[in-house]
Scaffold this motif. Structure first.
Motif, PDB file in Angstrom:
ATOM      1  N   MET A  80       5.643 -46.392   1.111  1.00  0.00           N
ATOM      2  CA  MET A  80       6.834 -46.374   0.549  1.00  0.00           C
ATOM      3  C   MET A  80       7.832 -47.032   1.197  1.00  0.00           C
ATOM      4  O   MET A  80       8.855 -47.741   0.638  1.00  0.00           O
ATOM      5  CB  MET A  80       7.400 -45.176  -0.081  1.00  0.00           C
ATOM      6  CG  MET A  80       8.569 -45.052  -0.883  1.00  0.00           C
ATOM      7  SD  MET A  80       9.313 -43.318  -1.076  1.00  0.00           S
ATOM      8  CE  MET A  80       7.733 -42.689  -2.113  1.00  0.00           C
ATOM      9  N   GLN A  81       7.804 -47.202   2.552  1.00  0.00           N
ATOM     10  CA  GLN A  81       8.891 -47.542   3.303  1.00  0.00           C
ATOM     11  C   GLN A  81       8.953 -48.955   3.286  1.00  0.00           C
ATOM     12  O   GLN A  81      10.279 -49.474   3.472  1.00  0.00           O
ATOM     13  CB  GLN A  81       8.328 -47.158   5.008  1.00  0.00           C
ATOM     14  CG  GLN A  81       9.421 -47.428   5.903  1.00  0.00           C
ATOM     15  CD  GLN A  81       9.423 -48.576   6.485  1.00  0.00           C
ATOM     16  OE1 GLN A  81       8.581 -49.565   6.263  1.00  0.00           O
ATOM     17  NE2 GLN A  81      10.445 -48.906   7.426  1.00  0.00           N
ATOM     18  N   GLY A  82       7.863 -49.615   3.113  1.00  0.00           N
ATOM     19  CA  GLY A  82       8.011 -51.244   3.012  1.00  0.00           C
ATOM     20  C   GLY A  82       8.977 -51.646   1.478  1.00  0.00           C
ATOM     21  O   GLY A  82       9.011 -52.937   1.539  1.00  0.00           O
ATOM     22  N   LEU A  83       9.026 -50.687   0.528  1.00  0.00           N
ATOM     23  CA  LEU A  83       9.719 -50.999  -0.367  1.00  0.00           C
ATOM     24  C   LEU A  83      11.216 -50.892  -0.279  1.00  0.00           C
ATOM     25  O   LEU A  83      11.939 -51.005  -1.149  1.00  0.00           O
ATOM     26  CB  LEU A  83       9.224 -50.121  -1.783  1.00  0.00           C
ATOM     27  CG  LEU A  83       7.869 -50.253  -2.075  1.00  0.00           C
ATOM     28  CD1 LEU A  83       7.480 -49.075  -3.126  1.00  0.00           C
ATOM     29  CD2 LEU A  83       7.248 -51.727  -2.513  1.00  0.00           C
ATOM     30  N   LEU A  96      12.237 -42.767  -6.638  1.00  0.00           N
ATOM     31  CA  LEU A  96      12.770 -41.894  -5.829  1.00  0.00           C
ATOM     32  C   LEU A  96      13.724 -42.708  -4.813  1.00  0.00           C
ATOM     33  O   LEU A  96      14.689 -41.765  -4.176  1.00  0.00           O
ATOM     34  CB  LEU A  96      11.526 -41.645  -5.071  1.00  0.00           C
ATOM     35  CG  LEU A  96      11.396 -40.354  -3.907  1.00  0.00           C
ATOM     36  CD1 LEU A  96      12.135 -39.023  -4.471  1.00  0.00           C
ATOM     37  CD2 LEU A  96       9.929 -40.168  -3.355  1.00  0.00           C
ATOM     38  N   ILE A  97      13.178 -43.776  -4.373  1.00  0.00           N
ATOM     39  CA  ILE A  97      14.264 -44.300  -3.508  1.00  0.00           C
ATOM     40  C   ILE A  97      15.733 -44.658  -4.028  1.00  0.00           C
ATOM     41  O   ILE A  97      16.607 -44.554  -3.173  1.00  0.00           O
ATOM     42  CB  ILE A  97      13.686 -45.769  -2.916  1.00  0.00           C
ATOM     43  CG1 ILE A  97      12.347 -45.691  -2.218  1.00  0.00           C
ATOM     44  CG2 ILE A  97      14.592 -46.534  -2.443  1.00  0.00           C
ATOM     45  CD1 ILE A  97      11.741 -47.124  -1.940  1.00  0.00           C
ATOM     46  N   ALA A 154      11.448 -56.779  -7.611  1.00  0.00           N
ATOM     47  CA  ALA A 154      10.860 -57.775  -6.560  1.00  0.00           C
ATOM     48  C   ALA A 154      10.993 -57.097  -5.133  1.00  0.00           C
ATOM     49  O   ALA A 154      12.062 -56.390  -4.911  1.00  0.00           O
ATOM     50  CB  ALA A 154      11.632 -58.820  -6.572  1.00  0.00           C
ATOM     51  N   ALA A 155       9.784 -57.280  -4.345  1.00  0.00           N
ATOM     52  CA  ALA A 155      10.110 -56.920  -2.961  1.00  0.00           C
ATOM     53  C   ALA A 155      10.253 -57.675  -2.177  1.00  0.00           C
ATOM     54  O   ALA A 155       9.478 -59.067  -2.076  1.00  0.00           O
ATOM     55  CB  ALA A 155       8.464 -55.964  -2.750  1.00  0.00           C
ATOM     56  N   ASP A 156      10.887 -57.358  -1.239  1.00  0.00           N
ATOM     57  CA  ASP A 156      11.275 -58.385   0.045  1.00  0.00           C
ATOM     58  C   ASP A 156      10.566 -58.194   1.196  1.00  0.00           C
ATOM     59  O   ASP A 156      11.104 -57.349   2.175  1.00  0.00           O
ATOM     60  CB  ASP A 156      12.831 -58.440   0.043  1.00  0.00           C
ATOM     61  CG  ASP A 156      13.239 -59.456   1.045  1.00  0.00           C
ATOM     62  OD1 ASP A 156      12.194 -60.402   1.499  1.00  0.00           O
ATOM     63  OD2 ASP A 156      14.501 -59.278   1.667  1.00  0.00           O
TER      64      ASP A 156
END
Length: 470
Positions: free
Chosen positions: A297-300, A267-268, A85-87
């Protein structure tokens, strides 16, 4: 799979495939479509929603490229097992530029043999001039003082707003640092990292050499990690060693590989588990000519481990050198303690002009125009290489960016090949990691060459190549 009726708006200016993509993506991220759920076939979803199969296929392809769904042979499409889930949070209510900009107190050289060849239609200077006139007419008093070391507040605000809308990047203006080129910002970053004890770097191979060289010259031991079809090989990254890994996840240079969503989360997680950082270079991901640009990717990242790097050099005009990085909140204070050691390297007038250009909406419309123009130029370039390369040139289409990778069948050294190109006004740089005795690989920056000259220049390049080899 049961029926899936989508709430599509045929009167909307947004393409139907984008609406389908957004609806399915949101359902996947919210959990409404659970991991492993089978999706309707292309024909079934098209029939149920009275739309074309091509529209559904385009939406599915975008979801597939980004890793939200997966295709199983002879079975169909399924929701990916690796989704988390992305916030994403909406930025604060925008403030006007007037709050941040107080009101008080080459001609082109076209022709063979000119290094400055470029397509005059690629940038509309009249709008830039309009904004620059405002700088001198309304804000000239701001030019009497030195520029903010982090960059002008107005431009940092506009960058922050634009990145959220276009790339899904979540940041505040305080996290944005502006500089003259990504290499200069990377050098500043090496000093920040040393302050916190990170002094090892991992880079993609083949990859963008100048950034790798910056870390090497700063004394960072370099771990070169191979790139596969899904981007950098995560399994080969260093463990139990605090590092910075430099990646191009949305359009890997020079292969064009796209890192799927699941691999991005992996990767994160690697960065979090190893107390390391990711330097995400998003250099020309907006110039993607198939589907929609892939979110950053930064937004994840919810752990403050991704440093985002971007530039205006390839989307505005050749002489402007404005780049920026978005630091995680944890690194902002460190930079501010070191800021007295630096001075701003970007023109204050150009920064304010760009802020106005973005605030007026000119930049967004300019990007849409570039996508159409460069997609056509890329298609023409590949056809011209195919038709006029005489078996010596082969173009590799990544469907994005401002350059195309060429395989040049020649025993000449890469620097000699690139000099031949330069003498004709063509811009080529060798991809040293991929060159061998029989074939040299170069990146050809087609975007500055008028389409009307492409055929002639490619023919002349091949002829000169043959002459030199005799």
């Amino acid at each position: 799979m049961k029926s899936l009726i989508l709430n599509l708006d045929n009167s909307s200016e947004q393409n139907l495939y984008v609406q389908i993509y957004n609806l399915l993506k949101n359902d996947i991220l919210s959990g409404s479509l659970e991991k492993g759920t089978k999706l309707p076939s292309l024909r079934k979803l098209a029939k149920e929603n009275d739309i074309s199969v091509t529209t559904v296929e385009t939406a599915y392809t975008q979801l597939l490229v980004e890793g939200y769904i997966e295709s199983r042979p002879k079975s169909g499409y399924y929701v990916s097992e690796t989704i988390q889930a992305a916030d994403a949070k909406e930025p604060e209510e925008p403030i006007t530029l007037e709050d941040l900009l107080p009101t008080e107190g080459v001609q082109s050289k076209k022709g063979i043999g000119k290094e400055m060849i470029y397509d005059e239609e690629s940038f509309e200077f009249s709008k830039w001039k309009k904004c620059m006139n405002r700088v001198f007419n309304e804000y000239s008093h701001l030019l009497q003082t030195e520029a903010d070391v982090k960059g002008e507040p107005a431009l940092r605000y506009e960058i922050c707003k634009y990145l959220y809308q276009s790339r899904g990047v979540k940041c505040t203006p305080e996290q944005v640092v502006i500089g003259a080129g990504s290499q200069q910002l990377a050098l500043q970053l090496t000093r920040i990292l040393r302050e916190i004890g990170v002094d090892n770097a991992a880079t993609e191979t083949p990859g963008y050499g100048p950034i790798r060289d910056i870390f090497k010259e700063a004394g960072f031991p370099i771990t070169e990690v191979e790139v596969g079809p899904n981007g950098i090989e995560l399994e080969k990254l260093p463990t139990n060693l605090r590092s910075i890994v430099y990646v191009n996840p949305s359009n890997q240079f020079p292969s064009g590989a796209v890192m799927p969503i699941g691999r991005r989360y992996d990767l994160i997680k690697w960065a979090k588990d190893n107390d390391s950082y990711i330097l995400e270079d998003d250099y020309d991901s907006e110039l993607r000519y198939f589907g929609k640009p892939i979110p950053a990717m930064q937004g994840l990242d919810n752990s403050g481990k991704v440093i985002y790097l971007g530039s205006f050099s390839s989307t505005l005009f050749a002489s402007i050198k404005i780049s920026y990085m978005v630091l995680p909140q944890g690194l902002v204070n460190i930079f501010e303690k070191m800021a007295h050691k630096y001075s701003q390297t970007c023109s204050k007038a150009e920064q304010i002009c760009l802020a106005l250009y973005m605030e007026e909406g000119f930049y967004y419309r300019h990007i849409k125009k570039l996508r159409r123009m460069y997609a056509s130029k890329l298609e023409t370039t590949i056809k011209m290489v195919q038709d006029n390369g005489a078996g010596r040139l082969e173009a590799i289409d990544s469907r994005s960016g401002i350059a195309v990778m060429l395989k040049v069948r020649s025993k000449l050294q890469p620097d000699i090949i690139c000099k031949l190109a330069k003498d004709l006004g063509l811009t080529m740089y060798p991809v040293d990691d991929l060159c061998d005795e029989e074939t040299k690989v170069v990146n050809f920056y087609f975007y500055r060459v008028p389409e009307s000259l492409l055929k002639l220049l490619i023919k002349m390049f091949v002829q000169n190549l043959k002459k030199l080899e005799r």
